[in-house]
Design a protein around this motif. Structure first.
Motif, PDB file in Angstrom:
ATOM      1  N   LEU A  58      -9.949  38.243  27.472  1.00 44.45           N
ATOM      2  CA  LEU A  58      -9.588  37.044  26.714  1.00 44.45           C
ATOM      3  C   LEU A  58      -8.704  37.404  25.526  1.00 44.45           C
ATOM      4  O   LEU A  58      -7.794  36.660  25.153  1.00 44.45           O
ATOM      5  CB  LEU A  58     -10.848  36.317  26.236  1.00 44.45           C
ATOM      6  CG  LEU A  58     -11.686  35.630  27.320  1.00 44.45           C
ATOM      7  CD1 LEU A  58     -12.978  35.100  26.731  1.00 44.45           C
ATOM      8  CD2 LEU A  58     -10.895  34.514  27.983  1.00 44.45           C
ATOM      9  N   GLY A  59      -9.000  38.547  24.898  1.00 37.80           N
ATOM     10  CA  GLY A  59      -8.144  39.009  23.820  1.00 37.80           C
ATOM     11  C   GLY A  59      -6.739  39.328  24.306  1.00 37.80           C
ATOM     12  O   GLY A  59      -5.745  38.977  23.659  1.00 37.80           O
ATOM     13  N   LEU A  60      -6.637  39.974  25.458  1.00 38.68           N
ATOM     14  CA  LEU A  60      -5.328  40.285  26.026  1.00 38.68           C
ATOM     15  C   LEU A  60      -4.578  39.013  26.427  1.00 38.68           C
ATOM     16  O   LEU A  60      -3.347  38.952  26.332  1.00 38.68           O
ATOM     17  CB  LEU A  60      -5.482  41.204  27.245  1.00 38.68           C
ATOM     18  CG  LEU A  60      -6.018  42.611  26.949  1.00 38.68           C
ATOM     19  CD1 LEU A  60      -6.178  43.395  28.248  1.00 38.68           C
ATOM     20  CD2 LEU A  60      -5.092  43.349  25.986  1.00 38.68           C
ATOM     21  N   LEU A  61      -5.309  37.987  26.843  1.00 39.36           N
ATOM     22  CA  LEU A  61      -4.682  36.699  27.161  1.00 39.36           C
ATOM     23  C   LEU A  61      -3.990  36.145  25.922  1.00 39.36           C
ATOM     24  O   LEU A  61      -2.863  35.632  26.000  1.00 39.36           O
ATOM     25  CB  LEU A  61      -5.739  35.714  27.667  1.00 39.36           C
ATOM     26  CG  LEU A  61      -5.255  34.288  27.936  1.00 39.36           C
ATOM     27  CD1 LEU A  61      -4.238  34.272  29.072  1.00 39.36           C
ATOM     28  CD2 LEU A  61      -6.434  33.376  28.261  1.00 39.36           C
ATOM     29  N   GLY A  62      -4.656  36.225  24.769  1.00 45.57           N
ATOM     30  CA  GLY A  62      -4.017  35.788  23.538  1.00 45.57           C
ATOM     31  C   GLY A  62      -2.772  36.597  23.220  1.00 45.57           C
ATOM     32  O   GLY A  62      -1.757  36.054  22.766  1.00 45.57           O
ATOM     33  N   ALA A  63      -2.835  37.902  23.486  1.00 43.51           N
ATOM     34  CA  ALA A  63      -1.694  38.773  23.183  1.00 43.51           C
ATOM     35  C   ALA A  63      -0.481  38.426  24.041  1.00 43.51           C
ATOM     36  O   ALA A  63       0.650  38.359  23.544  1.00 43.51           O
ATOM     37  CB  ALA A  63      -2.086  40.231  23.374  1.00 43.51           C
ATOM     38  N   VAL A  64      -0.684  38.196  25.342  1.00 39.44           N
ATOM     39  CA  VAL A  64       0.462  37.921  26.214  1.00 39.44           C
ATOM     40  C   VAL A  64       1.077  36.555  25.923  1.00 39.44           C
ATOM     41  O   VAL A  64       2.260  36.327  26.208  1.00 39.44           O
ATOM     42  CB  VAL A  64       0.081  38.017  27.714  1.00 39.44           C
ATOM     43  CG1 VAL A  64      -0.434  39.398  28.059  1.00 39.44           C
ATOM     44  CG2 VAL A  64      -0.928  36.951  28.116  1.00 39.44           C
ATOM     45  N   GLN A  65       0.302  35.641  25.329  1.00 40.50           N
ATOM     46  CA  GLN A  65       0.877  34.366  24.917  1.00 40.50           C
ATOM     47  C   GLN A  65       1.605  34.489  23.586  1.00 40.50           C
ATOM     48  O   GLN A  65       2.540  33.735  23.301  1.00 40.50           O
ATOM     49  CB  GLN A  65      -0.220  33.298  24.813  1.00 40.50           C
ATOM     50  CG  GLN A  65      -0.823  32.902  26.145  1.00 40.50           C
ATOM     51  CD  GLN A  65      -1.867  31.827  26.007  1.00 40.50           C
ATOM     52  OE1 GLN A  65      -1.579  30.632  25.975  1.00 40.50           O
ATOM     53  NE2 GLN A  65      -3.117  32.245  25.892  1.00 40.50           N
ATOM     54  N   PHE A  66       1.167  35.438  22.766  1.00 43.26           N
ATOM     55  CA  PHE A  66       1.785  35.573  21.451  1.00 43.26           C
ATOM     56  C   PHE A  66       3.122  36.292  21.511  1.00 43.26           C
ATOM     57  O   PHE A  66       4.028  35.985  20.726  1.00 43.26           O
ATOM     58  CB  PHE A  66       0.853  36.325  20.499  1.00 43.26           C
ATOM     59  CG  PHE A  66       1.484  36.611  19.162  1.00 43.26           C
ATOM     60  CD1 PHE A  66       1.681  35.581  18.249  1.00 43.26           C
ATOM     61  CD2 PHE A  66       1.913  37.888  18.838  1.00 43.26           C
ATOM     62  CE1 PHE A  66       2.279  35.821  17.028  1.00 43.26           C
ATOM     63  CE2 PHE A  66       2.514  38.140  17.615  1.00 43.26           C
ATOM     64  CZ  PHE A  66       2.689  37.111  16.705  1.00 43.26           C
ATOM     65  N   VAL A  67       3.279  37.258  22.395  1.00 45.27           N
ATOM     66  CA  VAL A  67       4.508  38.050  22.429  1.00 45.27           C
ATOM     67  C   VAL A  67       5.759  37.170  22.563  1.00 45.27           C
ATOM     68  O   VAL A  67       6.710  37.304  21.773  1.00 45.27           O
ATOM     69  CB  VAL A  67       4.445  39.110  23.548  1.00 45.27           C
ATOM     70  CG1 VAL A  67       5.814  39.746  23.760  1.00 45.27           C
ATOM     71  CG2 VAL A  67       3.412  40.183  23.197  1.00 45.27           C
ATOM     72  N   PRO A  68       5.824  36.234  23.536  1.00 41.17           N
ATOM     73  CA  PRO A  68       7.026  35.387  23.596  1.00 41.17           C
ATOM     74  C   PRO A  68       7.174  34.512  22.362  1.00 41.17           C
ATOM     75  O   PRO A  68       8.303  34.210  21.941  1.00 41.17           O
ATOM     76  CB  PRO A  68       6.810  34.540  24.862  1.00 41.17           C
ATOM     77  CG  PRO A  68       5.355  34.604  25.138  1.00 41.17           C
ATOM     78  CD  PRO A  68       4.906  35.946  24.658  1.00 41.17           C
ATOM     79  N   LEU A  69       6.049  34.094  21.763  1.00 43.95           N
ATOM     80  CA  LEU A  69       6.131  33.298  20.546  1.00 43.95           C
ATOM     81  C   LEU A  69       6.757  34.104  19.412  1.00 43.95           C
ATOM     82  O   LEU A  69       7.617  33.609  18.679  1.00 43.95           O
ATOM     83  CB  LEU A  69       4.735  32.812  20.147  1.00 43.95           C
ATOM     84  CG  LEU A  69       4.081  31.789  21.078  1.00 43.95           C
ATOM     85  CD1 LEU A  69       2.612  31.628  20.738  1.00 43.95           C
ATOM     86  CD2 LEU A  69       4.786  30.456  20.992  1.00 43.95           C
ATOM     87  N   ALA A  70       6.336  35.348  19.271  1.00 40.15           N
ATOM     88  CA  ALA A  70       6.856  36.187  18.196  1.00 40.15           C
ATOM     89  C   ALA A  70       8.342  36.466  18.400  1.00 40.15           C
ATOM     90  O   ALA A  70       9.131  36.444  17.447  1.00 40.15           O
ATOM     91  CB  ALA A  70       6.068  37.489  18.133  1.00 40.15           C
ATOM     92  N   VAL A  71       8.733  36.715  19.647  1.00 39.25           N
ATOM     93  CA  VAL A  71      10.125  37.071  19.925  1.00 39.25           C
ATOM     94  C   VAL A  71      11.049  35.861  19.817  1.00 39.25           C
ATOM     95  O   VAL A  71      12.165  35.949  19.276  1.00 39.25           O
ATOM     96  CB  VAL A  71      10.237  37.707  21.327  1.00 39.25           C
ATOM     97  CG1 VAL A  71      11.698  37.921  21.715  1.00 39.25           C
ATOM     98  CG2 VAL A  71       9.477  39.027  21.373  1.00 39.25           C
TER      99      VAL A  71
END
Length: 429
Positions: A58-71
């Motif tokens: 679940l933590g990794l799910l948050g990370a993969v959604q955040f990466v495109p947001l950050a970029v």
């Protein structure tokens, strides 16, 4: 001469915008809760992971959604300040509709895997990063400035009521058939696109500053960094929710602690929004007028304390009540912060500043999920939630010291420099 409106709902374009926001968020929240449950359930059932290992997913799910947001956040903010904002919002919702359709197809075909879920979740994040700034920048252009706090409260009601209904409806539809939440989400996003179409065109004013697009994108970050009030308000929400968010662990509590399944998970995801919607309704009826900054800080501290109570609760009914209180405290903070950020930002910067604010919100949510997953892997889900709530209380106290400008915000009146800028924009060339 027609009378000036006393409520944003008297303005046709705002009513259409309100409904479009409601349907888009209803679709998104229904998707989010099911994606999270599918990741956790797939990790446990198909991959044989333990509770702690699946919590980390679940933590990794948050990370993969955040990466495109950050970029992509600087690009999204620049897009909202460069192109017609209504068109940008419709296009982003169209992309998210295609993601929902794809999730429905792979769920129906029973070909789910963690890599596939992570990939589609990342694409969902791409769509969201463009939706946020464009939608946020529309409202100040279709209502008079004096009605903006009420418009933000009413817009929050749309968001929060959809956040109540979306997870609950998604959970019950999933119980009927796992693909149904995604079919419903795609239809709701189509409705949002159609509702935005008749809204009058919202063209941003000409950009000021450096003409190069990259520099214009960076201007949003620079503007926030140089204005301590905006920096303090945006980062307060970022760190409080980043450390104190409990929603990432709700699938764990629903499946393995409270034992209430997807139906209970939907109710738990919707409970904070019930409290938030009630609070937003109160603000739409009687907007805050005094000491708004200090009330925002107290709301963040309350958010942290209530999070601790949720972590130690073992009763489903009590947990729902505590989550509703959590949403009410969060709504107070969001209402004040959103109003102040919008009213302290000139129109030609609203898309880019909204993108920065949206990045902070996304970082607090998605990276908060990563932080919660990592903490749960070390402390267990209950320990992670309790520790995060305590951290949010500390953040509220620390920010009141580091950013005294927040405490000094007494009303929602725009600062003189923003009013002067608005007058200049209204003068004919």
């Amino acid at each position: 001469m027609s009378a000036m409106p006393t409520s944003p709902l008297q303005i046709r374009d705002f009513r259409l915008y309100w409904l479009a926001r409601f349907f888009a968020v209803l679709a998104t929240m229904g998707m989010v809760v099911i994606i999270g449950y599918q990741v956790y359930d797939t990790a446990r059932a198909a991959y044989g992971m333990s509770i702690k290992e699946a919590s980390l997913m679940l933590g990794l799910l948050g990370a993969v959604q955040f990466v495109p947001l950050a970029v992509l956040t600087p690009v999204a903010g620049w897009t909202a300040d460069r192109f017609e904002r209504r068109t940008v919002a419709r296009f982003a919702n169209g992309v998210d509709m295609l993601v929902a359709l794809t999730l429905g197809l792979v769920t129906y075909a029973q070909v789910l895997s963690l890599p596939l879920l992570f990939t589609l979740a990342a694409l969902h994040g791409v769509a969201r990063v463009f939706t946020g700034p464009s939608m946020s920048a529309i409202a100040p252009n279709i209502v008079p400035p004096e009605l903006l706090p009420k418009a933000i409260a009413l817009s929050s009601i749309a968001w929060q009521s959809a956040t109540v209904a979306g997870p609950a409806i998604g959970g019950f539809l999933y119980a009927a058939h796992p693909a149904l939440p995604y079919w419903g989400a795609s239809g709701l996003m189509l409705c949002a696109i159609l509702l935005l179409t008749p809204v009058r065109r919202v063209m941003p004013p000409p950009m000021t500053g450096h003409p190069h697009p990259i520099r214009q994108m960076v201007d949003g970050l620079t503007y926030v960094r140089r204005h301590r009030f905006l920096l303090g308000a945006i980062t307060l929400d970022l760190f409080a929710v980043l450390l104190g968010g409990a929603t990432a662990m709700l699938p764990v509590f629903a499946r393995d602690i409270l034992h209430v399944g997807t139906e209970g998970l939907g109710l738990m995801r919707g409970a904070p929004a019930i409290g938030a919607a009630l609070m937003a309704g109160l603000f739409a009826w009687r907007p805050l007028k005094k000491d708004v900054g200090i009330k925002m800080l107290w709301a963040v501290a309350a958010f942290g304390l209530i999070t601790i109570f949720f972590g130690i609760s073992k009763n489903f009914g009590l947990s729902l009540f505590v989550l509703a209180l959590l949403g009410a405290a969060d709504m107070l903070s969001v209402y004040v912060r959103s109003s102040l950020v919008q009213l302290h930002t000139p129109d030609q910067m609203r898309g880019r500043v909204s993108a920065v604010s949206g990045l902070a919100i996304s970082a607090s949510n998605e990276l908060g999920e990563l932080q919660s997953g990592l903490a749960a892997a070390l402390l267990g889900p209950v320990g992670a939630v309790v520790a995060g709530g305590g951290a949010a209380v500390i953040i509220a106290g620390l920010w009141s010291y580091l950013f005294p400008e927040l405490k000094r915000a007494k009303t929602f009146d725009p600062p003189p420099e923003v009013l002067a800028n608005a007058v200049m924009q209204e003068k004919p060339a």
